[in-house]
Enzyme design. Structure first.
Site, mmCIF file in Angstrom:
data_model
loop_
_atom_site.group_PDB
_atom_site.id
_atom_site.type_symbol
_atom_site.label_atom_id
_atom_site.label_comp_id
_atom_site.label_asym_id
_atom_site.label_seq_id
_atom_site.Cartn_x
_atom_site.Cartn_y
_atom_site.Cartn_z
ATOM 1 N N LYS A 46 0.842 -1.194 0.000
ATOM 2 C CA LYS A 46 0.000 0.000 0.000
ATOM 3 C C LYS A 46 0.880 1.248 0.000
ATOM 4 O O LYS A 46 1.507 1.587 0.995
ATOM 5 C CB LYS A 46 -0.934 0.071 1.208
ATOM 6 C CG LYS A 46 -2.019 1.121 0.954
ATOM 7 C CD LYS A 46 -2.654 1.712 2.180
ATOM 8 C CE LYS A 46 -1.860 2.803 2.812
ATOM 9 N NZ LYS A 46 -1.740 4.038 1.988
ATOM 10 N N GLU A 106 9.824 1.178 10.475
ATOM 11 C CA GLU A 106 10.925 2.114 10.270
ATOM 12 C C GLU A 106 10.286 3.498 10.363
ATOM 13 O O GLU A 106 9.497 3.877 9.514
ATOM 14 C CB GLU A 106 11.580 1.862 8.911
ATOM 15 C CG GLU A 106 12.986 2.415 8.814
ATOM 16 C CD GLU A 106 13.015 3.851 8.333
ATOM 17 O OE1 GLU A 106 13.080 4.753 9.205
ATOM 18 O OE2 GLU A 106 12.968 4.077 7.133
ATOM 19 N N CYS A 137 13.762 10.673 6.824
ATOM 20 C CA CYS A 137 13.678 10.255 8.223
ATOM 21 C C CYS A 137 15.037 10.391 8.910
ATOM 22 O O CYS A 137 15.113 10.605 10.110
ATOM 23 C CB CYS A 137 13.159 8.827 8.320
ATOM 24 S SG CYS A 137 14.022 7.693 7.245
ATOM 25 N N GLU A 146 10.001 15.923 14.915
ATOM 26 C CA GLU A 146 10.404 15.734 13.522
ATOM 27 C C GLU A 146 9.636 16.735 12.659
ATOM 28 O O GLU A 146 8.413 16.778 12.684
ATOM 29 C CB GLU A 146 10.074 14.304 13.083
ATOM 30 C CG GLU A 146 10.477 14.024 11.664
ATOM 31 C CD GLU A 146 10.323 12.553 11.278
ATOM 32 O OE1 GLU A 146 9.218 12.009 11.429
ATOM 33 O OE2 GLU A 146 11.308 11.960 10.816
HETATM 34 P P1 NAI Z 1 1.958 8.377 8.002
HETATM 35 O O1 NAI Z 1 2.692 7.619 9.020
HETATM 36 O O2 NAI Z 1 0.566 8.803 8.302
HETATM 37 O O3 NAI Z 1 1.876 7.537 6.624
HETATM 38 C C1 NAI Z 1 2.758 6.509 6.242
HETATM 39 C C2 NAI Z 1 1.950 5.379 5.614
HETATM 40 O O4 NAI Z 1 1.069 4.818 6.577
HETATM 41 C C3 NAI Z 1 1.060 5.817 4.451
HETATM 42 O O5 NAI Z 1 1.011 4.806 3.467
HETATM 43 C C4 NAI Z 1 -0.292 5.953 5.113
HETATM 44 O O6 NAI Z 1 -1.371 5.824 4.225
HETATM 45 C C5 NAI Z 1 -0.262 4.813 6.107
HETATM 46 N N1 NAI Z 1 -1.188 4.975 7.225
HETATM 47 C C6 NAI Z 1 -1.633 6.136 7.784
HETATM 48 N N2 NAI Z 1 -2.511 5.869 8.766
HETATM 49 C C7 NAI Z 1 -2.629 4.517 8.847
HETATM 50 C C8 NAI Z 1 -3.397 3.625 9.669
HETATM 51 N N3 NAI Z 1 -4.209 4.089 10.610
HETATM 52 N N4 NAI Z 1 -3.248 2.311 9.461
HETATM 53 C C9 NAI Z 1 -2.411 1.832 8.524
HETATM 54 N N5 NAI Z 1 -1.694 2.616 7.708
HETATM 55 C C10 NAI Z 1 -1.779 3.942 7.873
HETATM 56 O O7 NAI Z 1 2.808 9.636 7.591
HETATM 57 P P2 NAI Z 1 2.300 10.976 6.861
HETATM 58 O O8 NAI Z 1 1.016 11.493 7.363
HETATM 59 O O9 NAI Z 1 2.308 10.657 5.441
HETATM 60 O O10 NAI Z 1 3.404 12.010 7.342
HETATM 61 C C11 NAI Z 1 3.286 12.602 8.632
HETATM 62 C C12 NAI Z 1 4.608 12.720 9.303
HETATM 63 O O11 NAI Z 1 5.180 11.439 9.440
HETATM 64 C C13 NAI Z 1 5.639 13.518 8.540
HETATM 65 O O12 NAI Z 1 5.509 14.873 8.771
HETATM 66 C C14 NAI Z 1 6.913 12.935 9.064
HETATM 67 O O13 NAI Z 1 7.266 13.583 10.263
HETATM 68 C C15 NAI Z 1 6.585 11.492 9.355
HETATM 69 N N6 NAI Z 1 7.016 10.584 8.286
HETATM 70 C C16 NAI Z 1 8.121 9.824 8.488
HETATM 71 C C17 NAI Z 1 8.592 9.013 7.480
HETATM 72 C C18 NAI Z 1 9.805 8.177 7.634
HETATM 73 O O14 NAI Z 1 10.432 7.807 6.640
HETATM 74 N N7 NAI Z 1 10.212 7.802 8.823
HETATM 75 C C19 NAI Z 1 7.950 8.961 6.166
HETATM 76 C C20 NAI Z 1 6.752 9.759 6.071
HETATM 77 C C21 NAI Z 1 6.340 10.536 7.109
#
Ligand code: NAI
Ligand code: MG
Length: 493
Positions: free
Chosen positions: A186, A262, A297, A396
């Site tokens: 996904k 991660e 990240c 972050e």
């Molecule tokens: P997120 O953690 O919400 O999204 C990452 C993935 O998880 C996406 O595919 C999303 O659709 C999915 N997801 C979201 N809610 C979910 C749920 N309840 N159950 C299962 N899957 C779910 O991150 P988002 O909103 O895209 O970004 C928000 C913040 O997260 C950013 O500002 C950043 O600080 C952090 N982030 C960190 C990343 C990393 O590489 N460690 C990558 C992206 C975001």
């Protein structure tokens, strides 16, 4: 000469899901709009998959796993297909790079040189590795033979973010497919296009239908349905710490699927006065915080500089900042592109306001840029006089914002560096070997850089301590996540 804009006009942004080897819309027929952060242009509609589509995709993945169309191919056969998959990714490299840039705003130059190349290299590396790994025989007594073998875990769900959409997908599907699993991927709702195209390319390479499925959709719908599914054996997640915690809860609440995360970071970059090459330290510190618009990240977002060299360091740093002015992501010369969407832009601007409110001193940037384009851009920003209590030193940001702190005693810098829930990357710059080793040992992080920040190779593990997650992507260690260890006792004589 055809420009990237000309090529962009030709590109097909097919937002349909990929299940059982075919492009399909969500059963509900729901769709969502995909807008480009470059200029707000509409790229197309995307299938809004939900639990019904998840059930169908997981059933397809399970059927493929059970009949052995992939899992029971010899490792050498899987290798040949994955190497071809990687070759085809590179053959379609321009198209994949363009889709990545249009979808999430990173410079086209890096979509090609970093994202396409690293993702293809990752798939190729795991393909090439899988027929070279031997199992074990335990040193038991003479009347028995104990075999320790690795088996594919079964159906793997991969949930990935938008900052490196294709590369994060490759880090999961590379080892998972090589080991013989079936996968349901996904992608983030903010960047679904390359993952969907990868599924078609994998099929073309010979990955059998049903083995690799891609479901675009929202996290709380398709994502949560995967995390809660009773027939998903393992989940590989990259994203925020907040959602990572929910993923582990959902795994526990359902079938205790293996959950690997991660997550976020707030990496500390410690520059000591005896740093062997100050120019190199400045370049790496500035280049790494602004790379990918700060949406990494492992970005070194907390810079600790020893008091005695701070003025000199910052003078050199400020001289580099203009090189990172945001530009058109579809221009070959651009090094800083667009922030992924309006929500993330708001988050980043909110942190800049918090920096001001907490009394940090703005040295560079701080404003939106290129607003006339209709896209989302932020100037490369530096705050000085930050202290560890401030919001911009604790949370972050995931944008091009650097927080500068100072220190007089390296042990105190390490203490502050470790005073965070995160533990992804860290760095120390010093010419003193003992200090380098002692400091790197004391830093609670999955990766510590000494006198560099860009060390990166598929051969080394990537992942975090503490709330930066568990398990490791990349390297042979990633196979630990996507395989089970089986012991077989055989009576002899
Ligand atoms: P997120 O953690 O919400 O999204 C990452 C993935 O998880 C996406 O595919 C999303 O659709 C999915 N997801 C979201 N809610 C979910 C749920 N309840 N159950 C299962 N899957 C779910 O991150 P988002 O909103 O895209 O970004 C928000 C913040 O997260 C950013 O500002 C950043 O600080 C952090 N982030 C960190 C990343 C990393 O590489 N460690 C990558 C992206 C975001
Ligand atoms: Mg997008």
């Amino acid at each position: 000469m055809t420009t990237w804009h000309d090529k962009a006009a030709e590109v097909k942004a097919d937002g349909r899901a990929f299940i059982g080897g075919e492009r399909v819309w969500a059963k509900s027929e729901q769709q969502f709009e995909n807008l480009s952060p470059i200029d707000g242009r509409k790229l197309g509609m995307v299938a809004r998959c939900d639990s019904v589509d998840v059930d169908i995709a997981v059933a397809a993945a399970r059927a493929a796993f059970e009949d052995g169309r992939w899992a029971r191919k010899s490792p050498a056969q899987r290798k040949r297909v994955l190497v071809k998959f990687a070759d085809l990714m590179q053959k379609h490299g321009q198209e994949l790079a363009l889709l990545e840039t249009l979808d999430m705003g990173k410079p086209i130059k890096y979509s090609q040189s970093v994202d396409v190349n690293s993702a293809a290299n990752c798939i190729r590396w795991y393909g090439e590795a899988i027929d070279k790994i031997y199992d074990e025989i335990a040193p038991t007594a003479a009347n028995s033979l104990a075999l320790i073998t690795r088996e594919a875990v079964g159906v793997v769900a991969a949930i990935v973010p938008w900052n490196y959409p294709m590369l994060m997908a490759a880090w999961k599907i590379g080892p998972a497919l090589a080991a013989g699993n079936s996968v349901v991927l996904k992608p983030s709702e903010k960047s679904p296009l390359t993952a969907l195209r990868l599924a078609e390319i994998a099929l073309e390479a010979g990955v059998p239908p049903g083995v690799f499925n891609v479901l675009p959709g929202f996290g709380h719908e398709a994502g949560a349905a995967l995390a809660l599914h009773m027939d998903v054996d393992c989940i590989g997640f990259t994203g925020s710490t907040r959602i990572g915690k929910q993923i582990m809860q959902m795994a526990g609440q359902s079938n205790l699927k293996r959950a690997w995360t991660e997550l976020g970071g707030k990496s500390a970059n410690i520059v000591c006065a005896d740093c062997p090459d100050l120019d190199a330290a400045v370049e790496a510190s500035i280049g790494s915080i602004y790379f990918n618009q700060g949406e990494s990240c492992n970005a070194p977002s907390r810079l600790f500089v020893e008091e005695s060299i701070k003025d000199r360091f910052l003078e050199k740093a400020l001289a580099l900042v203009p090189n990172f002015a945001p530009g058109d992501p579809l221009d070959d010369n651009t090094v800083m592109g667009a922030i992924v969407d309006a929500t993330q832009l708001k988050t980043v601007m909110g942190y800049i306001e918090a920096g001001h409110a907490d009394g940090a001193r703005l040295l560079a940037g701080g404003k939106q840029a290129r607003t006339e384009t209709g896209g989302y851009y932020v100037e490369p920003t530096i705050f000085d006089q930050v202290n560890s209590g401030m919001t911009i030193a604790r949370e972050e940001i995931f944008g091009p914002v650097l927080s500068v702190l100072s220190f007089t005693d390296v042990q105190d810098a390490v203490k502050q560096a470790n005073a965070t829930p995160y533990g992804l990357h860290a760095a120390v710059w010093t010419a003193d070997l003992s200090k380098a080793i002692q400091t790197s040992r004391a830093l609670r992080a999955g990766t510590v850089h000494v006198n560099q920040y860009d060390g990166d190779d598929i051969t080394v593990p990537f992942g975090g301590y503490k709330q930066s997650g568990n398990g490791r992507d990349k390297s042979l260690h990633a196979f630990d996540k996507y395989t089970e260890l089986k012991t077989t006792w055989i009576q002899v004589g």
